[in-house]
Motif scaffolding. Structure first.
Motif, PDB file in Angstrom:
ATOM      1  N   GLU A  36       0.954  -0.769  -0.035  1.00  0.00           N
ATOM      2  CA  GLU A  36      -0.074   0.373  -0.093  1.00  0.00           C
ATOM      3  C   GLU A  36       0.537   1.192  -0.037  1.00  0.00           C
ATOM      4  OE1 GLU A  36      -3.486   2.207   2.606  1.00  0.00           O
ATOM      5  OE2 GLU A  36      -3.238   0.396   2.569  1.00  0.00           O
ATOM      6  N   GLU A  39       2.419   1.859  -3.285  1.00  0.00           N
ATOM      7  CA  GLU A  39       1.706   2.592  -4.375  1.00  0.00           C
ATOM      8  C   GLU A  39       1.071   3.518  -4.013  1.00  0.00           C
ATOM      9  OE1 GLU A  39       0.631   0.649  -7.204  1.00  0.00           O
ATOM     10  OE2 GLU A  39       1.328  -1.234  -6.658  1.00  0.00           O
ATOM     11  N   ARG A 152      -6.832  -5.912  -0.802  1.00  0.00           N
ATOM     12  CA  ARG A 152      -6.866  -5.468  -2.639  1.00  0.00           C
ATOM     13  C   ARG A 152      -7.908  -4.489  -1.794  1.00  0.00           C
ATOM     14  NH1 ARG A 152     -10.294  -8.710  -6.777  1.00  0.00           N
ATOM     15  NH2 ARG A 152      -9.063  -7.647  -8.762  1.00  0.00           N
ATOM     16  N   LYS A 156      -6.538  -0.469  -3.251  1.00  0.00           N
ATOM     17  CA  LYS A 156      -7.332   0.075  -4.907  1.00  0.00           C
ATOM     18  C   LYS A 156      -7.840   1.171  -4.775  1.00  0.00           C
ATOM     19  CE  LYS A 156      -6.430  -2.850  -8.207  1.00  0.00           C
ATOM     20  NZ  LYS A 156      -5.422  -2.046  -8.912  1.00  0.00           N
ATOM     21  N   ILE A 159      -4.959   3.812  -4.042  1.00  0.00           N
ATOM     22  CA  ILE A 159      -4.778   4.409  -5.190  1.00  0.00           C
ATOM     23  C   ILE A 159      -5.171   5.358  -6.299  1.00  0.00           C
ATOM     24  CG2 ILE A 159      -3.217   3.758  -7.846  1.00  0.00           C
ATOM     25  CD1 ILE A 159      -3.004   0.970  -6.122  1.00  0.00           C
ATOM     26  N   GLY A 160      -6.365   5.613  -6.161  1.00  0.00           N
ATOM     27  CA  GLY A 160      -7.337   5.976  -6.555  1.00  0.00           C
ATOM     28  C   GLY A 160      -7.884   7.422  -5.914  1.00  0.00           C
ATOM     29  N   ALA A 181     -12.091   3.304  -7.956  1.00  0.00           N
ATOM     30  CA  ALA A 181     -11.437   1.890  -8.439  1.00  0.00           C
ATOM     31  C   ALA A 181     -11.297   1.063  -8.244  1.00  0.00           C
ATOM     32  CB  ALA A 181      -9.703   2.801  -7.241  1.00  0.00           C
ATOM     33  N   ILE A 182     -11.978   0.525  -6.390  1.00  0.00           N
ATOM     34  CA  ILE A 182     -12.117  -0.639  -5.857  1.00  0.00           C
ATOM     35  C   ILE A 182     -13.461  -1.273  -7.685  1.00  0.00           C
ATOM     36  CG2 ILE A 182     -13.403  -1.512  -4.483  1.00  0.00           C
ATOM     37  CD1 ILE A 182     -12.506   0.694  -2.112  1.00  0.00           C
ATOM     38  N   GLU A 185     -12.730  -2.795 -10.470  1.00  0.00           N
ATOM     39  CA  GLU A 185     -11.969  -4.022 -10.596  1.00  0.00           C
ATOM     40  C   GLU A 185     -12.662  -4.644 -10.091  1.00  0.00           C
ATOM     41  OE1 GLU A 185      -8.088  -5.022 -11.256  1.00  0.00           O
ATOM     42  OE2 GLU A 185      -8.072  -3.033 -11.118  1.00  0.00           O
ATOM     43  N   SER A 190     -17.321  -1.342  -3.211  1.00  0.00           N
ATOM     44  CA  SER A 190     -16.741  -0.121  -3.279  1.00  0.00           C
ATOM     45  C   SER A 190     -17.932   1.004  -2.176  1.00  0.00           C
ATOM     46  CB  SER A 190     -17.322   0.477  -4.579  1.00  0.00           C
ATOM     47  OG  SER A 190     -18.498   0.079  -5.315  1.00  0.00           O
TER      48      SER A 190
END
Length: 630
Positions: A36, A39, A152, A156, A159-160, A181-182, A185, A190
Motif C-alpha cells: 500500500e 503504491e 485488495r 485500490k 491508489i485512486g 478504483a475499487i 476491479e 466500493s
C-alpha cells in the motif's frame, strides 16, 4: 482486518506533508502494508502535481509515535494503515509489538490539538466509521470504513484517492475516484468507504453566522449563583449585539412569573440553559426546560434547547435526563472557556451543533463523584429500562459490553474455513458472544446451524446411537433440508463414519455455500462414554480442510463454547478440537468495563461503590476457589 481513512479540507499551501503511519502487531493478521505504501509513493511520484506533496512514513506505530509524529512534522495529511476494531478503537502496537487499542474519543482529543494544521486524516481499516464520527468533530473531512474491508479493496481505494489528489482534484473527487478504483476491479466493496464532512455543519455555520437573520433567544440560569450569573451575563451581552435576547435578571414583584416565562419561551427560537451543580436542582431552571421541551413539540422544534454544562460532569437526573440526554451539549470549565463558548453558541444559533454530539463523547465527559453519607434525595424516580440479569443477551443489546475478544471472534468468523473456541467460567458471557459471532456470520452470507447441547435429553446423552442421529437430524432441521438420516444410517459403519458421510456427502455438498456449525454448552456431554469419539470427529473435520482431496471442508466453520477445560473432555489432546484454530478465553470485566456497564444502567453506583463492588466480587471469588481446593 483492514484500515481507516480520514481527511480534511485542503488549504492553499506550497507543499503538503503526507504522514503515513502503519501498525501490524505480531498478534494480528498480516496485512499488505508495504504494498500500500509503495503504491501511494509510486502514484504521487508520477503525478502531475507531485511537487506539491512530501511523503513521510513511520512503521510499527505506538501511541507515543503517533503523538510525536504529529508534533514533529505538523502534516497536512495523516494516513493510517493497519487494523481496526470498530467501537473498541484503532489497533496500534505496544512496546512488545503486540496489539494496543486506542479509543475514538482519545483520537478525537488528540486531533483537536492539530485541527489548524491537519487537513486530512486517512485511516484505512475495518469498521472505522466510529473513529470517523469522533475525529470529524475537529477535522473538516474524514473518510472511514463502514464495515470490514479486504487488503485488495483498501489498496485500490488508496491508489485512486491519491491519484486524484496528485492530479489536483478536490477531496470529494479524490474520494469518488478511490471508490471507483475499487469498483473497476469488480471488488464488491466500493460502498465501504464513507466520507464524513465537518463542513456540512460547522463550516457552513461559520459562513452563515454573519448572514443569519436575527434570532430570539431565552437564557436560563440559576440566579445569585456563581459562575452561573457571570457566564450568563457575558453570553447575554455578546449575543445581544446581533439577536433579541431575554434574560430574567430581576422580574418585578407581582409579575405572573409562569405566564411571562411561557410567553417568552413561546416566541423564542432557542433556549440557552446554564447547568451548574446548583442549577440542576433549581425548580425554576427545571420548569423553564420542561416548558421549552413541551413547546418545541407543539411548535415544530422551537425553541431548540442548547444545554451548557458549567463545570458540571455528573449524569443528569430525571426529569432533566429525559429532556437533555438525547440532544447535544456544550461544556464550560473555567473563565478561559468563555470566548470559545460564545463562538460555539453563535455557530449553533446559525445552524451548527454544540460540540458534545455522540453517545461516546458524552460518556467520556461524565464523571461520577462519590456520594456523601447522606445523598441528596432525587425529586423524581429515576426510570431505567433494564434487561433480565441472566441468560444470553441479544446481539443488539445496549447493555452488552464488548471485550477485545469480541473483535477477534468477529474477524475470525468472517474468514472461510475456521475453528473458533470460546472458553471461560459460567456466567461470563460466552453464549452471548457466540450469538454475536452467529450474527456476524449471517451478515457475510454464511449459513448457520446452531446446536445447544442443553436441549439434548438424558437418553441421547447416554446412548451414542441416539445422540449421533439426533445430532444429524438437528443439523438438517436447522438448515431446512430434507431429512436423510435413516438412509445414511442403513449404510453401516460406526457412528462417527455415518455422521461424517452425512455431513460431507449430503449437507456440505447440497448446501453449496459456507456453513457455520455453532455449538453451545458442549461440556454437557462431559459424562458421555462416547465424548472422545465425538470430539475426535470434530477435530478430523478441522483437519480435513488441509487435505487437497477434501476441499469441500474449506466451506465448513466450527464455533464451540465450553466452560470446561478441554483436557477434561478428551484424553488425547492431539485429537481435540479445542486447542486448534482461534481459542478465546473470556475473563472478568475490567474496572473500566464495569464503569461502562454502570453508565449504561443510568449510573446507579458511584465510582467508590463500583470499586467496592469489584473488591467484594474478587474477595468472594477467592473464597470459592479456596473452598473448592479444600
Amino acid at each position: 482486518m483492514r484500515k481507516f481513512i480520514y481527511w480534511s479540507c485542503p488549504q492553499s499551501r506550497p507543499v503538503k506533508k503526507i504522514l503515513i503511519l502503519t501498525a501490524n502487531p505480531k498478534d494480528t493478521d498480516n496485512l499488505r502494508l508495504n504494498e500500500e505504501v509503495r503504491e501511494i509513493q509510486t502514484g504521487l511520484e508520477r503525478a502531475r502535481k507531485r511537487d506539491q506533496f512530501e511523503i513521510i512514513s513511520r512503521w510499527a506505530v505506538r501511541s507515543d509515535d503517533l503523538r510525536r509524529a504529529l508534533l514533529d512534522y505538523e502534516p497536512q495529511i495523516v494516513h493510517f494503515s493497519g487494523h481496526g476494531a470498530g467501537a473498541q478503537g484503532l489497533v496500534l502496537e505496544d512496546s512488545a509489538g503486540k496489539m494496543q487499542l486506542v479509543s475514538a474519543p482519545s483520537l478525537a482529543r488528540l486531533f483537536k490539538l492539530f485541527q489548524n494544521k491537519v487537513e486530512c486524516v486517512l485511516l484505512n481499516a475495518c469498521y472505522s466509521e466510529v473513529q470517523a464520527e469522533a475525529i470529524c468533530q475537529h477535522i473538516n473531512y474524514v473518510i472511514g470504513m463502514n464495515q470490514a474491508i479486504g487488503d485488495r479493496a483498501a489498496i485500490k481505494f488508496a491508489i485512486g484517492f491519491y491519484d486524484g489528489l496528485g492530479a489536483g482534484r478536490s477531496l470529494e473527487d479524490a474520494f469518488e475516484l478511490g471508490c471507483i478504483a475499487i469498483d473497476l476491479e469488480s471488488i464488491p466493496e466500493s460502498a465501504t468507504p464513507v466520507l464524513k464532512k465537518r463542513s456540512s455543519s460547522f463550516l457552513q455555520a461559520s459562513e452563515q453566522v454573519l448572514t443569519k437573520p436575527q434570532s430570539r433567544i431565552f437564557i436560563s440560569y440559576k440566579r445569585n449563583a456563581e459562575p452561573d450569573e457571570t457566564v450568563a451575563l457575558q453570553v447575554f451581552q455578546a449575543l445581544s449585539q446581533q439577536h433579541e435576547v431575554f434574560i430574567d435578571r430581576a422580574m418585578l414583584v407581582g409579575t405572573p412569573w409562569a405566564q411571562r416565562i411561557e410567553a417568552e419561551l413561546r416566541r423564542a427560537d432557542f433556549l440557552i440553559v446554564f447547568l451548574s451543580e446548583r442549577a440542576v436542582h433549581s425548580e425554576m431552571v427545571e420548569a423553564e426546560i420542561a416548558t421549552a421541551y413541551r413547546l418545541a413539540k407543539e411548535q415544530g422544534g422551537h425553541p431548540a434547547i442548547l444545554p451548557v454544562r458549567l463545570n458540571y460532569q455528573e449524569p443528569f437526573q430525571y426529569p432533566l435526563s429525559a429532556y437533555l440526554n438525547s440532544i447535544n451539549w456544550a461544556l464550560w470549565q473555567g473563565d478561559e472557556d468563555t470566548p470559545d463558548l460564545i463562538e460555539e453558541l453563535k455557530l449553533a444559533i446559525a445552524g451548527g451543533t454544540l460540540s458534545i454530539t455522540t453517545e461516546q463523547s458524552k460518556t467520556d465527559l461524565l464523571q461520577i463523584s462519590p456520594q456523601p453519607s447522606l445523598p441528596r434525595p432525587s425529586p423524581s424516580a429515576q426510570p431505567v429500562l433494564l434487561e433480565m440479569p441472566e441468560g444470553t443477551m441479544d446481539s443488539e443489546s445496549q447493555f452488552y459490553i464488548e471485550r477485545p475478544q469480541d473483535a477477534i471472534a468477529i474477524a475470525t468468523i468472517q474468514r472461510q474455513g475456521v475453528t473458533l473456541t470460546i472458553k471461560g467460567p459460567r456466567q461470563m458471557g460466552k453464549s452471548s458472544l457466540l450469538i454475536r459471532v452467529i450474527d456476524a456470520a449471517l451478515k457475510v452470507g454464511k449459513r448457520v446451524a446452531f446446536l445447544d447441547f442443553q436441549l439434548f435429553d438424558h437418553e441421547a446423552i447416554t446412548n451414542a446411537e441416539i445422540f449421533y442421529q439426533q445430532f444429524c437430524t438437528d443439523l438438517t432441521e436447522q438448515l431446512g433440508m430434507p431429512n436423510r438420516v435413516a438412509e445414511f444410517w442403513r449404510e453401516g459403519g460406526g457412528n462417527n463414519q455415518r455422521c461424517n458421510r452425512y455431513m460431507q456427502s449430503y449437507l456440505l455438498k447440497e448446501l453449496g455455500g459456507c456453513l457455520v456449525l455453532a455449538m453451545d454448552e458442549v461440556d454437557r456431554i462431559f459424562d458421555a462414554d462416547f465424548r472422545s469419539d465425538f470430539f475426535s470427529m470434530l477435530r478430523s473435520w478441522h483437519n480435513n480442510r488441509a487435505l487437497p482431496t477434501m476441499r469441500i471442508w474449506k466451506k465448513f466453520d466450527l464455533a464451540l463454547v465450553t466452560a470446561t477445560e478441554p483436557y477434561h473432555l478428551i484424553a488425547n489432546l492431539n485429537q481435540s478440537p479445542f486447542n486448534v484454530g482461534e481459542v478465546l478465553l473470556l475473563e472478568d470485566f475490567t474496572p473500566e468495563q464495569v464503569a461502562d456497564l454502570n453508565q449504561r444502567h443510568g449510573s446507579p453506583l458511584t465510582r467508590l461503590q463500583a470499586s467496592q463492588l469489584m473488591a467484594l466480587y474478587h474477595f468472594t471469588k477467592s473464597l470459592i476457589q479456596i473452598k473448592h481446593q479444600e
